[in-house]
Scaffold this active site. Structure first.
Site: not given
Ligand code: DX5
Ligand code: ZN
Length: 223
Positions: A7, A32, A34, A36, A65, A67, A136, A141-144, A174-175, A197
């Site tokens: 990602s 990927h 993202d 947003m 993706h 969002m 999901m 909304g956020f990586g990591g 994903d995530g 990450s």
């Protein structure tokens, strides 16, 4: 076959083209992306112009993706930008059926995503009309973030149903995925694994991708 999709959200945004090339060299199958909007999710990333700028720099499959609220408004932009797969969220479409039809009318693969709070039952009626279900494994909304293990039950439910109906369906997760927990996802029936990450922040992304493939192979789907 398991596909690994780094990602771009976890990349160094000051050097995107180099980062994308770094992933191709490391053995990534997909990229990927993202998108947003700061409305559907509480974060803003990048949009179609950035994807279009990267397209000439890569032959990877661009897995976009979205969002964003009412993604149907922007499908043409992302198709022109070079998306190969467009995934929309069930929660962000007032008319999912119409949105799916609009994507399928174009030369791109269609994905449908559900967030952790959305029951799996809601995606089931659409499975025969899409190419990919995105489950999901974190709140978008956020990586990591850390993977929410309960979400993988949805993967299993979807895979079982797809098999029973002989649907050729990709299931993406994903995530929070990394070599340590990818087995949970592949055993449940996922075949496209997003990792931000874990791959981008690694010193040796190639080793991480290879490790993911290896674990996935050792832990195939168990019906
Ligand atoms: C989250 C995004 C993910 C994210 C994954 O909203 O959809 O694709 O970038 O990042 P990691 O692998 O770091 O959880
Ligand atoms: Zn994503």
């Amino acid at each position: 076959m398991i596909y690994i999709a780094p990602s771009l959200l976890a990349a160094d945004f000051a050097h995107l083209a180099t980062e994308v090339k770094r992933m191709a060299d490391a053995g990534a199958n997909y990229l990927h992306l993202d998108v947003m909007d700061g409305a559907f999710v509480p974060n803003i990333s990048f949009g179609a112009p950035v994807i279009a700028a990267l397209r000439p720099h890569s032959k990877l499959i661009f897995d976009v993706h979205l969002m964003i609220n009412e993604p149907i408004r922007y499908l043409d932009d992302f198709i022109k930008a070079g998306a190969d797969i467009i995934t929309v969220h069930l929660e962000s479409c007032s008319d999912p059926e119409k949105t799916i039809r609009a994507i399928r009318a174009r030369e791109v693969r269609c994905g449908l995503a559900i967030s952790p709070a959305t029951p799996v039952e809601r995606i089931m009626p659409y499975l025969s009309e899409i190419d990919m279900a995105l489950v999901m494994t974190v709140v978008p909304g956020f990586g990591g973030q850390a993977l929410i293990p309960e979400t993988l039950e949805k993967v299993r439910t979807i895979r079982r149903y797809a098999d029973s109906q002989q649907l050729k369906l990709d299931i993406e997760v994903d995530g929070g995925l990394k070599p340590d927990n990818i087995a949970l996802a592949t055993e449940a029936g996922a075949n496209i694994i997003v990792a931000g990450s874990a791959i981008f922040h690694a010193k040796h992304p190639r080793a991480v991708i290879a490790a993911m493939h290896e674990v996935a192979q050792e832990h195939p789907y168990q019906a």
